[in-house]
Design a protein around this motif. Sequence first.
Motif, PDB file in Angstrom:
ATOM      1  N   UNK A  88      14.770 -38.745  29.867  1.00 46.91           N
ATOM      2  CA  UNK A  88      14.324 -37.509  29.228  1.00 46.91           C
ATOM      3  C   UNK A  88      13.143 -36.973  30.041  1.00 46.91           C
ATOM      4  N   UNK A  89      12.699 -35.742  29.794  1.00 49.96           N
ATOM      5  CA  UNK A  89      11.486 -35.267  30.474  1.00 49.96           C
ATOM      6  C   UNK A  89      10.301 -36.212  30.276  1.00 49.96           C
ATOM      7  N   UNK A  90      10.209 -36.805  29.088  1.00 50.02           N
ATOM      8  CA  UNK A  90       9.112 -37.750  28.836  1.00 50.02           C
ATOM      9  C   UNK A  90       9.258 -38.990  29.721  1.00 50.02           C
ATOM     10  N   UNK A  91      10.476 -39.495  29.817  1.00 50.94           N
ATOM     11  CA  UNK A  91      10.707 -40.648  30.678  1.00 50.94           C
ATOM     12  C   UNK A  91      10.479 -40.309  32.140  1.00 50.94           C
ATOM     13  N   UNK A  92      10.953 -39.129  32.556  1.00 57.23           N
ATOM     14  CA  UNK A  92      10.744 -38.712  33.933  1.00 57.23           C
ATOM     15  C   UNK A  92       9.276 -38.565  34.285  1.00 57.23           C
ATOM     16  N   UNK A  93       8.476 -38.077  33.330  1.00 52.29           N
ATOM     17  CA  UNK A  93       7.041 -37.927  33.564  1.00 52.29           C
ATOM     18  C   UNK A  93       6.376 -39.286  33.765  1.00 52.29           C
ATOM     19  N   UNK A  94       6.835 -40.273  33.011  1.00 47.53           N
ATOM     20  CA  UNK A  94       6.284 -41.623  33.193  1.00 47.53           C
ATOM     21  C   UNK A  94       6.595 -42.152  34.589  1.00 47.53           C
ATOM     22  N   UNK A  95       7.834 -41.940  35.028  1.00 41.21           N
ATOM     23  CA  UNK A  95       8.235 -42.447  36.338  1.00 41.21           C
ATOM     24  C   UNK A  95       7.485 -41.701  37.449  1.00 41.21           C
TER      25      UNK A  95
END
Length: 219
Positions: free
Chosen positions: A202-209
């Motif tokens: 998700x965008x949230x997961x992508x931001x973490x990565x």
Amino acid sequence: MTRVLVFMMFLLLPVVAQAQERMLVIGDSILAWNRLNGNSIPQILDRMPQYQVTSRAFPGAAFSHSGNLRSMLQREIRAQLPRGQWDVILLNGGANDLARECDCTRCATTLDRMVSADGARGEVPAFLDRLRSRAQRVVWMDYYPGSVRGGPFAACTDELAEYQTRLSRAAGRRPWVTFVAAGDVYDPRDLSLYSRDLVHPTPRGGARIAGLIARALAR
């Protein structure tokens, strides 16, 4: 006073522009996901002031087609590499090879072709060696684990874990390669990090990565 500040800004702007690192991103759908809404991992990195990002990552891309018809119909990751020099090359890949060539079962031959157990040989290490002359730094982004709800790649858990171990060894042999394990910022119980298909971020997961990659490059 205002004129002095404006003049100083014009003096500093070229310095800021020169400080940006040119980053090339190649790989599969993990790196291309959320592109339409502007929240793919490369797009998030591009919004950071220190990077100017060009992405060639493509959904469904395999690292190499190796004569497999299903893989040949998709874009090969190695073929995404354009001409030119880069400050950073960020890449991933391999999950689609394992899924298509051996259905994530009895994958010893595919794994050995892609990367040997000691990380010294194989198609991926050979490509990393090739990238040494194309970028000052190379970042290999490893996959995060599947969610507790499973998903299409659930059967690949053991194979991807072995693949990660081998690639970590390959990076360890190559000082110009930084190995980034996306699983370091992913909790398989946190479904907000996974898209509905339980594969992509998700965008949230992508931001973490993206944050993890930026921190790795800052070291």
